[in-house]
Design a protein around this motif. Structure first.
Motif, PDB file in Angstrom:
ATOM      1  N   GLU A 171       0.659  -1.257   0.191  1.00 57.66           N
ATOM      2  CA  GLU A 171      -0.384   0.155   0.027  1.00 57.66           C
ATOM      3  C   GLU A 171       0.936   1.832   0.251  1.00 57.66           C
ATOM      4  N   LEU A 172       1.767   1.190   0.601  1.00 60.59           N
ATOM      5  CA  LEU A 172       2.580   2.519   0.898  1.00 60.59           C
ATOM      6  C   LEU A 172       3.423   2.490  -0.432  1.00 60.59           C
ATOM      7  N   ILE A 173       4.184   1.588  -0.820  1.00 61.96           N
ATOM      8  CA  ILE A 173       4.709   2.281  -2.562  1.00 61.96           C
ATOM      9  C   ILE A 173       3.579   2.085  -3.442  1.00 61.96           C
ATOM     10  N   ARG A 174       2.460   1.981  -3.288  1.00 63.99           N
ATOM     11  CA  ARG A 174       1.536   1.929  -4.110  1.00 63.99           C
ATOM     12  C   ARG A 174       1.093   3.146  -4.370  1.00 63.99           C
ATOM     13  N   GLU A 175       1.195   4.020  -3.335  1.00 66.84           N
ATOM     14  CA  GLU A 175       0.232   5.133  -2.886  1.00 66.84           C
ATOM     15  C   GLU A 175       1.719   6.438  -2.931  1.00 66.84           C
ATOM     16  N   GLN A 176       2.988   5.748  -3.118  1.00 64.82           N
ATOM     17  CA  GLN A 176       4.132   6.764  -3.565  1.00 64.82           C
ATOM     18  C   GLN A 176       4.356   7.230  -5.152  1.00 64.82           C
ATOM     19  N   PHE A 177       3.630   5.557  -5.419  1.00 63.84           N
ATOM     20  CA  PHE A 177       3.521   5.550  -6.883  1.00 63.84           C
ATOM     21  C   PHE A 177       3.086   6.272  -7.375  1.00 63.84           C
ATOM     22  N   ASP A 178       1.220   6.265  -7.495  1.00 66.32           N
ATOM     23  CA  ASP A 178       0.495   7.038  -7.524  1.00 66.32           C
ATOM     24  C   ASP A 178       0.332   8.772  -7.696  1.00 66.32           C
ATOM     25  N   MET A 179       1.520   9.330  -6.483  1.00 69.81           N
ATOM     26  CA  MET A 179       2.035  10.747  -6.710  1.00 69.81           C
ATOM     27  C   MET A 179       2.761  10.606  -7.403  1.00 69.81           C
ATOM     28  N   GLY A 180       3.448   9.690  -7.615  1.00 66.61           N
ATOM     29  CA  GLY A 180       4.225  10.312  -9.457  1.00 66.61           C
ATOM     30  C   GLY A 180       5.881   9.855  -8.770  1.00 66.61           C
ATOM     31  N   CYS A 181       6.192   8.905  -7.817  1.00 67.20           N
ATOM     32  CA  CYS A 181       7.837   8.273  -7.623  1.00 67.20           C
ATOM     33  C   CYS A 181       7.705   7.357  -8.374  1.00 67.20           C
ATOM     34  N   ARG A 182       8.819   7.060  -9.286  1.00 70.00           N
ATOM     35  CA  ARG A 182       9.128   6.520 -10.116  1.00 70.00           C
ATOM     36  C   ARG A 182      10.993   5.448  -9.927  1.00 70.00           C
ATOM     37  N   SER A 183      11.118   6.105  -8.662  1.00 74.54           N
ATOM     38  CA  SER A 183      12.467   5.258  -8.113  1.00 74.54           C
ATOM     39  C   SER A 183      12.559   4.218  -8.696  1.00 74.54           C
ATOM     40  N   TYR A 225       0.341   0.308 -12.503  1.00 79.43           N
ATOM     41  CA  TYR A 225       1.761  -0.380 -11.471  1.00 79.43           C
ATOM     42  C   TYR A 225       1.976  -1.216 -11.643  1.00 79.43           C
ATOM     43  N   GLU A 226       0.823  -2.081 -11.536  1.00 82.68           N
ATOM     44  CA  GLU A 226       1.747  -3.848 -12.256  1.00 82.68           C
ATOM     45  C   GLU A 226       2.365  -3.594 -13.484  1.00 82.68           C
ATOM     46  N   LEU A 227       1.946  -3.237 -14.720  1.00 82.01           N
ATOM     47  CA  LEU A 227       2.474  -2.977 -16.019  1.00 82.01           C
ATOM     48  C   LEU A 227       4.103  -2.580 -15.694  1.00 82.01           C
ATOM     49  N   THR A 228       4.709  -1.218 -14.997  1.00 86.18           N
ATOM     50  CA  THR A 228       5.178  -0.610 -14.495  1.00 86.18           C
ATOM     51  C   THR A 228       6.745  -1.690 -13.870  1.00 86.18           C
ATOM     52  N   LEU A 229       6.028  -2.480 -12.721  1.00 89.42           N
ATOM     53  CA  LEU A 229       6.781  -3.754 -12.332  1.00 89.42           C
ATOM     54  C   LEU A 229       7.204  -4.661 -12.425  1.00 89.42           C
ATOM     55  N   MET A 230       6.422  -4.983 -14.198  1.00 95.80           N
ATOM     56  CA  MET A 230       6.598  -5.925 -14.719  1.00 95.80           C
ATOM     57  C   MET A 230       7.650  -5.406 -16.000  1.00 95.80           C
ATOM     58  N   ARG A 231       8.123  -4.930 -16.070  1.00 99.61           N
ATOM     59  CA  ARG A 231       8.704  -3.856 -17.413  1.00 99.61           C
ATOM     60  C   ARG A 231       9.967  -3.600 -16.303  1.00 99.61           C
ATOM     61  N   PHE A 232       9.769  -3.693 -15.265  1.00100.53           N
ATOM     62  CA  PHE A 232      10.951  -2.702 -14.285  1.00100.53           C
ATOM     63  C   PHE A 232      12.254  -4.354 -14.529  1.00100.53           C
ATOM     64  N   ALA A 233      10.845  -5.021 -13.364  1.00101.27           N
ATOM     65  CA  ALA A 233      11.840  -6.034 -13.362  1.00101.27           C
ATOM     66  C   ALA A 233      12.432  -6.875 -14.962  1.00101.27           C
ATOM     67  N   LEU A 234      12.031  -6.856 -16.226  1.00103.35           N
ATOM     68  CA  LEU A 234      12.391  -7.289 -17.223  1.00103.35           C
ATOM     69  C   LEU A 234      13.661  -6.481 -17.685  1.00103.35           C
ATOM     70  N   ARG A 235      13.679  -5.734 -17.361  1.00103.57           N
ATOM     71  CA  ARG A 235      14.961  -4.475 -17.465  1.00103.57           C
ATOM     72  C   ARG A 235      16.094  -5.177 -16.686  1.00103.57           C
ATOM     73  N   TRP A 236      15.939  -4.589 -15.322  1.00105.98           N
ATOM     74  CA  TRP A 236      16.774  -5.481 -14.423  1.00105.98           C
ATOM     75  C   TRP A 236      16.974  -7.149 -14.474  1.00105.98           C
ATOM     76  N   ASN A 237      15.903  -7.731 -15.232  1.00104.19           N
ATOM     77  CA  ASN A 237      16.142  -9.483 -14.720  1.00104.19           C
ATOM     78  C   ASN A 237      16.194  -9.958 -13.922  1.00104.19           C
ATOM     79  N   ILE A 238      15.267  -9.356 -12.641  1.00103.71           N
ATOM     80  CA  ILE A 238      15.229  -9.763 -11.521  1.00103.71           C
ATOM     81  C   ILE A 238      13.562 -10.752 -12.065  1.00103.71           C
ATOM     82  N   THR A 239      14.266 -12.362 -11.095  1.00100.40           N
ATOM     83  CA  THR A 239      13.238 -13.287 -10.892  1.00100.40           C
ATOM     84  C   THR A 239      12.749 -13.551  -9.907  1.00100.40           C
ATOM     85  N   THR A 240      13.906 -13.193  -8.880  1.00 99.34           N
ATOM     86  CA  THR A 240      13.368 -14.095  -7.693  1.00 99.34           C
ATOM     87  C   THR A 240      13.983 -12.640  -6.467  1.00 99.34           C
TER      88      THR A 240
END
Length: 211
Positions: free
Chosen positions: A160-172, A196-211
């Motif tokens: 909830e806290l991460i989503r709140e910051q995302f909704d306020m424009g944070c993309r750190s 939000y979910e699509l941004t996280l998926m793109r971020f995970a792919l960019r950094w090759n995060i799987t675990t």
């Protein structure tokens, strides 16, 4: 773990030149490698130390770099040196112009160094109050993820806290990484694919995060 919080890069007080930007980018990259398990703690500290030292040579007054230096000392269990630096920085942190995220990071490191549950609770409450007064400050939110029990112990509240910051424009990337970790732990969070979910998926792919 409690030692996983990294540096606070590119604080708003500073108007970094090109060398500062390169330093901030490299420190962020090292943290990402560390937080995703590609760097050990020892290697993370070893590679950060010369970068921080070089930055301090250029600008000895930068509070953020002093805090990074303190964090490395704590990670390396160099307690005597860490204690001296905490004492030196305590006077600096009382200045009225200190940014709230800088003060919060110092309080977090002080709690790590002290390893005192009573002191830790008092320092955590101070960070909570800083965040209440600066709810839009994503760096304070990020520190709360690692310092406040309600976020350390509840994945729902972390989300909830991460989503709140995302909704306020944070993309750190630092907050997005924590969101990805939650998504991987509970893929059902992807049942509704919003921005939000699509941004996280793109971020995970960019950094090759799987675990």
């Amino acid at each position: 773990g409690r030692l996983d919080i990294p540096v606070i890069v590119n604080a708003d007080r500073f108007k970094p030149d090109e060398s500062d930007r390169r330093l901030n980018v490299r420190l962020t990259e090292l943290y990402m490698e560390y937080r995703t398990g590609r760097l050990s703690r020892a290697d993370f500290c070893r590679q950060c130390t010369p970068l921080i030292s070089d930055g301090l040579k250029d600008d000895p007054e930068r509070e953020d770099l002093r805090l990074y230096q303190l964090h490395v000392l704590i990670l390396e269990k160099r307690n005597e040196e860490a204690g001296r630096l905490i004492e030196t920085m305590s006077f600096m942190m009382d200045r009225e112009d200190i940014l709230p995220e800088i003060r919060a990071y110092f309080l977090y490191l002080k709690s790590l160094y002290a390893s005192d549950p009573i002191l830790e609770e008092a320092l955590s409450d101070e960070v909570k109050n800083l965040f209440k007064r600066n709810r839009e400050n994503w760096r304070l939110a990020w520190i709360c993820l690692f310092m406040r029990d309600e976020y350390r112990e509840s994945e729902r509240k972390r989300d909830e806290l991460i989503r709140e910051q995302f909704d306020m424009g944070c993309r750190s990337p630092l907050l997005l990484l924590e969101g990805v970790h939650l998504l991987i732990k509970d893929p059902k969070r992807m049942n509704e694919l919003g921005d939000y979910e699509l941004t996280l998926m793109r971020f995970a792919l960019r950094w090759n995060i799987t675990t």
